[in-house]
Design an enzyme around this catalytic site. Structure first.
Site, PDB file in Angstrom:
ATOM      1  N   ARG A   1      -0.308  17.446   0.528  1.00 27.44           N
ATOM      2  CA  ARG A   1      -1.032  16.854  -1.008  1.00 27.44           C
ATOM      3  C   ARG A   1       0.782  15.680  -1.480  1.00 27.44           C
ATOM      4  NH1 ARG A   1      -3.412  21.564  -3.053  1.00 27.44           N
ATOM      5  NH2 ARG A   1      -5.241  20.899  -2.893  1.00 27.44           N
TER       6      ARG A   1
ATOM      7  N   LYS B   1       3.706   0.314  -0.647  1.00 26.33           N
ATOM      8  CA  LYS B   1       1.962   0.275  -0.603  1.00 26.33           C
ATOM      9  C   LYS B   1       1.573   0.952   1.308  1.00 26.33           C
ATOM     10  CE  LYS B   1      -0.055  -3.834  -2.681  1.00 26.33           C
ATOM     11  NZ  LYS B   1      -0.468  -5.264  -2.506  1.00 26.33           N
TER      12      LYS B   1
ATOM     13  N   GLU C   1       7.366 -14.763   5.828  1.00 27.58           N
ATOM     14  CA  GLU C   1       7.452 -13.416   4.178  1.00 27.58           C
ATOM     15  C   GLU C   1       8.727 -13.443   3.813  1.00 27.58           C
ATOM     16  OE1 GLU C   1       5.096 -11.996   2.994  1.00 27.58           O
ATOM     17  OE2 GLU C   1       3.482 -11.788   4.571  1.00 27.58           O
TER      18      GLU C   1
ATOM     19  N   LYS D   1      11.736  -8.296  -3.407  1.00 23.18           N
ATOM     20  CA  LYS D   1      11.100  -7.411  -3.600  1.00 23.18           C
ATOM     21  C   LYS D   1      10.710  -6.381  -4.701  1.00 23.18           C
ATOM     22  CE  LYS D   1       7.195  -5.577  -1.067  1.00 23.18           C
ATOM     23  NZ  LYS D   1       5.778  -5.376  -0.335  1.00 23.18           N
TER      24      LYS D   1
ATOM     25  N   GLU E   1       1.200  -3.178  -8.792  1.00 20.65           N
ATOM     26  CA  GLU E   1      -0.035  -4.415  -8.406  1.00 20.65           C
ATOM     27  C   GLU E   1      -1.196  -4.619  -9.638  1.00 20.65           C
ATOM     28  OE1 GLU E   1       0.100  -6.448  -4.504  1.00 20.65           O
ATOM     29  OE2 GLU E   1      -2.231  -7.149  -5.559  1.00 20.65           O
TER      30      GLU E   1
ATOM     31  N   ARG F   1       3.206  -7.853  -9.116  1.00 18.19           N
ATOM     32  CA  ARG F   1       2.898  -7.916  -7.721  1.00 18.19           C
ATOM     33  C   ARG F   1       2.213  -8.916  -6.997  1.00 18.19           C
ATOM     34  NH1 ARG F   1       3.855  -2.090  -4.995  1.00 18.19           N
ATOM     35  NH2 ARG F   1       4.111  -2.809  -2.638  1.00 18.19           N
TER      36      ARG F   1
ATOM     37  N   ASN G   1       1.853 -12.627  -2.635  1.00 19.21           N
ATOM     38  CA  ASN G   1       0.486 -12.381  -1.717  1.00 19.21           C
ATOM     39  C   ASN G   1       0.112 -13.850  -1.285  1.00 19.21           C
ATOM     40  OD1 ASN G   1      -0.239 -10.104  -0.862  1.00 19.21           O
ATOM     41  ND2 ASN G   1      -1.410  -9.346  -2.699  1.00 19.21           N
TER      42      ASN G   1
ATOM     43  N   HIS H   1      -1.977 -15.586   1.287  1.00 21.58           N
ATOM     44  CA  HIS H   1      -2.663 -14.245   1.796  1.00 21.58           C
ATOM     45  C   HIS H   1      -4.039 -14.710   1.949  1.00 21.58           C
ATOM     46  CE1 HIS H   1       1.460 -12.939   2.464  1.00 21.58           C
ATOM     47  NE2 HIS H   1       1.629 -11.888   2.619  1.00 21.58           N
TER      48      HIS H   1
ATOM     49  N   HIS I   1      -5.530 -14.007   5.079  1.00 24.52           N
ATOM     50  CA  HIS I   1      -6.741 -13.359   5.231  1.00 24.52           C
ATOM     51  C   HIS I   1      -7.419 -13.547   6.398  1.00 24.52           C
ATOM     52  CE1 HIS I   1      -7.698  -8.779   4.208  1.00 24.52           C
ATOM     53  NE2 HIS I   1      -8.375  -9.390   5.203  1.00 24.52           N
TER      54      HIS I   1
ATOM     55  N   HIS J   1      -0.135 -11.651  11.803  1.00 19.38           N
ATOM     56  CA  HIS J   1       0.037 -12.071   9.776  1.00 19.38           C
ATOM     57  C   HIS J   1       0.665 -12.962   9.730  1.00 19.38           C
ATOM     58  CE1 HIS J   1      -0.297 -10.905   5.803  1.00 19.38           C
ATOM     59  NE2 HIS J   1       0.560 -10.906   5.650  1.00 19.38           N
TER      60      HIS J   1
END
Lengths: 438, 438
Positions: free
Chosen positions: B195, B217, B259, B301, B311, B315, B319, B322, B326, B339
């Site tokens: 955990r 993330k 980025e 960032k 997010e 946030r 993207n 993206h 994506h 990417h």
């Protein structure tokens, strides 16, 4: 969102303290038998005290929210964890109250996670409660095989498969409907799906109602050990409909009572004394006795969790008897003994060791044995458990730190315990020898 | 423990503001080219201001901790997230400084998670840094196959197998050594093992250094979609040794630059202008230019993440490009385009659409195209991407809410953007038709 639920309930409450003394469960025990309820008789006073304190984690030992007049909610226990706070609703027939459940659903999509045993009993009812007068919500479900041996990654993936296949998005809600295994797996799935979606616990076993559904421990087993993969993740609410206990097998009921006894032993002597007097009512499933035992257990757990959400200290005391018990579960193969059965024998062993250390009186040790016998729980490990087996399994317990096995042991008057690695190893050896044939 | 690290570094700093103006990277760009560094020139003043504000989430745009005089740390960027705060160390040769890494290791056991490409290059060095003059620490490692297609549950289980097989306990530390895939998988494994255990990010690609290693993330892919299972889980520290970029393939370098450009476009016009002037230095891997680009990217960032860790709002602006990108990654099969390559083409499409909506001037649209061309990044999607394909894939984007596709679009002067579902659908159609053959 628990906060907004609080507001709704608070708004329904009168501002007069006299009018809002906490409701007892229907047919509640006499006041003399319910020592804790008198501690905080005025919710509004309590709230203002709490605000004055400005403590980040405040545990509530009494109902702070008042349900609407027509509601069957007899008790609300708040788990205070800052912005992760949530209510535990306890009452008979709560699944017949769509409003209560719907209030905590986020978004328009719900995934109910349940198992092959519970689905035929309660899935239809829960789906009704989620959708009654609520045409905007659609409910999916996934029915997992029942049993501890399915608490694994393969079964967990079935939950993700269903959620992703149904194109659920971040605004969905997962609902755990079942015992501890379902609650732990659904909770972990909710924690990890899209990095976290809302979830609701509807525990249907006494074990889950008094212990596993409260406090946010979620996870699955690994082939090499129990609960090794998981997350601390809190639900939106816990909804305990005590009527679900009517379908619970007797062994499962007794297993849950072991955890109830535990709360008395580690921190609540009056509750232990109440149990001594009311054990036959609990075993007879007397509704008011069960409701009180659940309420007081949840209050105790909520207080401990609020102090130590991620088990860096006091929360470990909730594991009284669990190190011995876990060894029994592992040593006999998962499922042979129920968790609470193993914990019961483990608590007797912990009490024995505490007495050998001179930390508790013989009278306390005996009361531990007596109450568990009265609950028809085992008070010794199975004959297959040897000293060697205990030692080998306990050596890899999660509470081992730098090679030192820390244990929860009773110390002082009834209702007091310690979590420590500082004890005479001889006492542990003597206890193991006393309880094992070789 | 980030706090105690702060104390250590703070203690090493002089109390005179004049003596502790933030250090520039060695061979840093002239002051005129480094607009942001002058914003907070006195760490001790900043700290007291922050304390006075008592804001729960405060982003730092400048170094607040001073490394020891002999350290190669040229910059420290703090990510302010309450008790989950942590430092990002940026400098050349940081892996040659055992103290820096060891300061953030908890317990005596470390598991380094890396892949078959990075292990031969840096595993030995990292193991040395962890154990040098530190005989109490033992280091295990697990070497995963390299590539996005291995970012799955089966590969993740190898990390758990190793951790559990090695009997690591809660006091262990996981170290992610590699690019984004390794960082995301190791981070999720650390979040879920027992955990949650401590973890450290050592990103070795520009993409990971400027983006994926910062902000918490973590996660893995599901057969039906990218990053659908994971957690928000923050590291103890991020250690960026810019010398690791010397072994990075050119395409990977350019991918990371996409980025970097993104930060300028969404919120930092001066940084964008600096990039326009310094792109050739970046492509030539000029150390001071790279160090500055990494530092400013991390600062941007960190500020965004501190405002919106999970997010729920701002946030999402990280993207930019993206959603289109994506779709390209999914449409061409994971791994065909890197990417950052897909994001570059996506940003050109987002700029085109923003211009069609009348939200930005033509001059901004052109500067977006120009800087990405200069970086040798693609500015159109591959020919296999049709309007139909784009629409189908974008319909299941994570940012769809109640059937509405929300996009990050540029709006206003350079360095400004919006995250919105309120735009004329015609502009989206026109952009798709303009960039696709059919």
């Amino acid at each position: 969102m628990a906060a907004s639920a609080s507001s709704i309930l608070a708004a329904a409450a009168s501002s007069s303290c006299a009018a809002i003394s906490p409701r007892l469960p229907r047919g509640a025990p006499a006041a003399a038998s319910v020592p804790s309820l008198s501690r905080h008789s005025c919710p509004s006073l309590r709230a203002s005290t709490a605000r004055r304190r400005q403590s980040r984690f405040v545990a509530s030992a009494a109902p702070t929210m008042q349900p609407p007049a027509e509601s069957r909610v007899s008790t609300v226990v708040d788990v205070h964890l800052g912005d992760r706070s949530y209510p535990i609703y306890i009452g008979a027939g709560l699944l017949d109250e769509p409003d209560l459940l719907q209030r905590h659903v986020h978004g328009k999509r719900v995934l109910v996670v349940t198992n092959t045993t519970v689905a035929p009993l309660y899935l239809e009812k829960v789906t009704w409660a989620l959708t009654h007068n609520n045409p905007n919500v659609s409910v999916e479900n996934v029915i997992l095989p029942d049993g501890e041996k399915y608490k694994d990654m393969d079964t967990l993936m079935k939950v993700f498969d269903k959620a992703i296949g149904s194109r659920l998005d971040r605004r969905c809600t997962f609902v755990a409907l079942g015992g501890g295994v379902i609650g732990d797996m659904c909770g972990f799935a909710a924690a990890a799906f899209l990095r976290g979606v809302n979830f609701i616990q509807i525990p249907t076993t006494l074990m889950a109602q008094v212990d596993s559904s409260v406090g946010g421990k979620t996870g699955i087993n690994h082939p090499l050990g129990k609960n090794l993969i998981g997350a601390f993740y809190q639900p939106q609410c816990v909804l305990i409909d005590t009527e679900t206990l009517n379908t619970l097998p007797e062994r499962e009921l007794a297993s849950g009572i072991a955890e109830v006894v535990k709360y008395g032993l580690i921190r609540d002597a009056p509750f232990f004394e109440w149990q001594e007097k009311n054990m036959s009512a609990l075993l007879a499933r007397e509704p008011s006795a069960l409701a009180y035992a659940i309420k007081r257990s949840c209050e105790n757990k909520a207080e401990v969790v609020a102090q130590d959400e991620k088990e860096s200290g006091v929360r470990a005391t909730l594991n009284l008897g669990h190190t011995f018990g876990h060894a029994i579960e592992t040593g006999t193969g998962y499922g042979a003994w129920l968790h609470g059965e193993a914990v019961a024998a483990g608590m007797v062993m912990a009490a024995d060791m505490s007495h050998r250390l001179g930390w508790i009186d013989e009278s306390i040790r005996k009361r531990v044995v007596d109450i568990l016998e009265q609950a028809k729980l085992p008070i010794t490990p199975p004959e297959t458990m040897t000293v060697e087996k205990f030692k080998n399994i306990m050596a890899v317990d999660k509470k081992v730190a730098d090679g030192l096995l820390r244990l929860i042991l009773l110390k002082g008057p009834l209702g007091s315990c310690v979590f420590t690695g500082e004890y005479d190893r001889k006492a542990l050896d003597e206890t193991l020898r006393a309880f094992c044939n070789n």
